[in-house]
Design a protein around this motif. Structure first.
Motif, PDB file in Angstrom:
ATOM      1  N   UNK A 359      38.476  17.320 109.788  1.00 26.39           N
ATOM      2  CA  UNK A 359      37.422  16.304 109.626  1.00 26.39           C
ATOM      3  C   UNK A 359      36.014  16.829 109.900  1.00 26.39           C
ATOM      4  N   UNK A 360      35.900  17.831 110.778  1.00 28.22           N
ATOM      5  CA  UNK A 360      34.582  18.358 111.106  1.00 28.22           C
ATOM      6  C   UNK A 360      33.903  18.956 109.884  1.00 28.22           C
ATOM      7  N   UNK A 361      34.701  19.588 109.014  1.00 30.88           N
ATOM      8  CA  UNK A 361      34.151  20.182 107.794  1.00 30.88           C
ATOM      9  C   UNK A 361      33.753  19.120 106.779  1.00 30.88           C
ATOM     10  N   UNK A 362      34.251  17.900 106.963  1.00 26.92           N
ATOM     11  CA  UNK A 362      33.890  16.784 106.092  1.00 26.92           C
ATOM     12  C   UNK A 362      32.760  15.939 106.690  1.00 26.92           C
ATOM     13  N   UNK A 363      32.166  16.448 107.776  1.00 27.90           N
ATOM     14  CA  UNK A 363      31.062  15.731 108.419  1.00 27.90           C
ATOM     15  C   UNK A 363      31.476  14.555 109.228  1.00 27.90           C
ATOM     16  N   UNK A 364      32.726  14.531 109.678  1.00 31.77           N
ATOM     17  CA  UNK A 364      33.247  13.416 110.461  1.00 31.77           C
ATOM     18  C   UNK A 364      33.748  13.931 111.817  1.00 31.77           C
ATOM     19  N   UNK A 365      33.740  13.053 112.797  1.00 29.67           N
ATOM     20  CA  UNK A 365      34.360  13.352 114.075  1.00 29.67           C
ATOM     21  C   UNK A 365      35.785  12.825 114.047  1.00 29.67           C
ATOM     22  N   UNK A 366      36.752  13.597 114.540  1.00 28.77           N
ATOM     23  CA  UNK A 366      38.145  13.130 114.547  1.00 28.77           C
ATOM     24  C   UNK A 366      38.294  11.854 115.350  1.00 28.77           C
ATOM     25  N   UNK A 367      39.284  11.061 115.000  1.00 29.37           N
ATOM     26  CA  UNK A 367      39.576   9.827 115.742  1.00 29.37           C
ATOM     27  C   UNK A 367      40.066  10.139 117.136  1.00 29.37           C
TER      28      UNK A 367
END
Length: 367
Positions: A359-367
């Motif tokens: 998710x970090x590579x998608x610009x998101x923080x993991x849940x």
């Protein structure tokens, strides 16, 4: 080599009893060829490259593999010093390549990079600072060559030392940092590891181990941590499962390069040669490494922790992760691993990368 050929024969299911050297050699080559065929990237969208490029003033080898070039890149910084992962990546990496493009790199003084550079040219450059700069240069090279905004930085054991330095110095290059067998404080790691081995030896009445360990006690103490002392100190924690959980030996790892499709048989010897070349030169600086005072980390950080790791014990990493401020932080425990997490629990390694890192590579923080 005879022993390796016999092992290869067993893999092929043939009987070695009457085999001569020529038959052994042929079977050995067939075994390597089978591994090469299994690991070959055949997807049209994939990438499989092995090449050397100028990094830090010398040619250094990179090994790039993945099923889809659109996937995010993991730059894996191997341990050691000079313990290249390229010749054993075939043992665990293939599933990861379905979701990431994985770049392994033979660092200066290691493996094929050691082979292709004159020792006198490299010896004076073996400093932590130089390895940090090399890591940064490799990341910049990958971004440019493969058209990526950033890469994921993942490191194992010794490799966590230059990798953390690179993340601290150039956070703009990295989506996040993943540490396996993380080094926070070398001296504290050595103390915990020694104490564990001593306690096990006393519990089991192992007189040979007690004699060895008492010969360097107190450890690390105030005496210099020399190559001889550190080898003695590491022997017994690893014997008691501190390298590979529940195992006194790690033959799968040390014998793995013999079947590597990416190292010729004559290249396998560069592993030990590189280790001898680098360890003594790096050791005085390596034993002073202490990241425990780093209070703020500039990129998301995920630590993979082997429950039985007494090669780089987890307690200093646990303590650091609790107090550090970072955009995101996560500890992931591997209950059936010691120091060799991707080899010991490859399934959980993949699942954890997908849950906490992708998710970090998608610009998101993991849940």
């Amino acid at each position: 080599m005879k022993q390796a050929w016999l092992a290869a024969l067993l893999v092929l299911g043939t009987t070695p009893a009457m085999a001569d050297d020529a038959a052994d050699a042929k079977a050995y080559q067939k075994s390597r060829a089978a591994v090469a065929d299994l690991t070959r990237i055949v997807a049209p969208s994939g990438i499989q490259e092995s090449y050397k490029t100028a990094i830090g003033g010398i040619d250094q080898w990179l090994y790039v593999r993945g099923q889809d070039k659109a996937n995010p890149i993991i730059l894996f910084v191997h341990g050691g010093p000079a313990a290249p992962v390229i010749p054993t990546a075939w043992q665990f990496q293939r599933p990861i390549e379905e979701y990431f493009t994985v770049v392994n790199w033979d660092q200066r003084g290691a493996g094929l990079t050691y082979r292709d550079n004159a020792p006198e040219k490299v010896a004076g450059t073996l400093t932590v600072a130089r390895y940090v700069e090399d890591t940064i240069e490799v990341a910049e090279h990958l971004r440019k060559k493969y058209g990526k905004a950033k890469v994921i930085l993942m490191a194992h054991s010794w490799g966590t030392v230059p990798a953390m330095g690179a993340a601290l110095k150039r956070p703009d290059l990295f989506y996040g940092y993943v540490g396996l067998g993380q080094v926070i404080s070398t001296r504290e790691n050595e103390r915990i590891s020694f104490d564990y081995a001593l306690a096990q030896a006393q519990k089991l009445g192992n007189q040979e181990a007690l004699k060895d360990l008492q010969s360097i006690a107190p450890y690390p103490g105030q005496a210099p941590i020399t190559r001889e002392r550190i080898i003695t100190a590491r022997k017994w924690p690893q014997h008691y499962g501190g390298l590979s959980a529940y195992r006194s030996e790690s033959t799968y790892y040390y014998g793995g390069p013999r079947l590597s499709p990416d190292y010729l048989p004559e290249d396998v010897q560069t592993i030990d040669q590189g280790n001898l070349f680098t360890l003594g030169r790096l050791l005085p600086e390596f034993v002073t490494v202490d990241y425990s005072r780093v209070a703020t980390f500039p990129v998301p950080v995920v630590m993979f922790l082997g429950r039985h790791d007494y090669t780089t014990p987890t307690a200093p990493t646990e303590a650091w992760l609790r107090q550090v401020k970072a955009p995101y932080k996560q500890a992931v425990w591997f209950e059936h691993s010691a120091h060799m997490i991707p080899w010991e629990e490859p399934g959980k390694t993949l699942v954890s990368l997908l849950r906490y890192v992708r998710p970090l590579a998608d610009g998101k923080l993991p849940d």
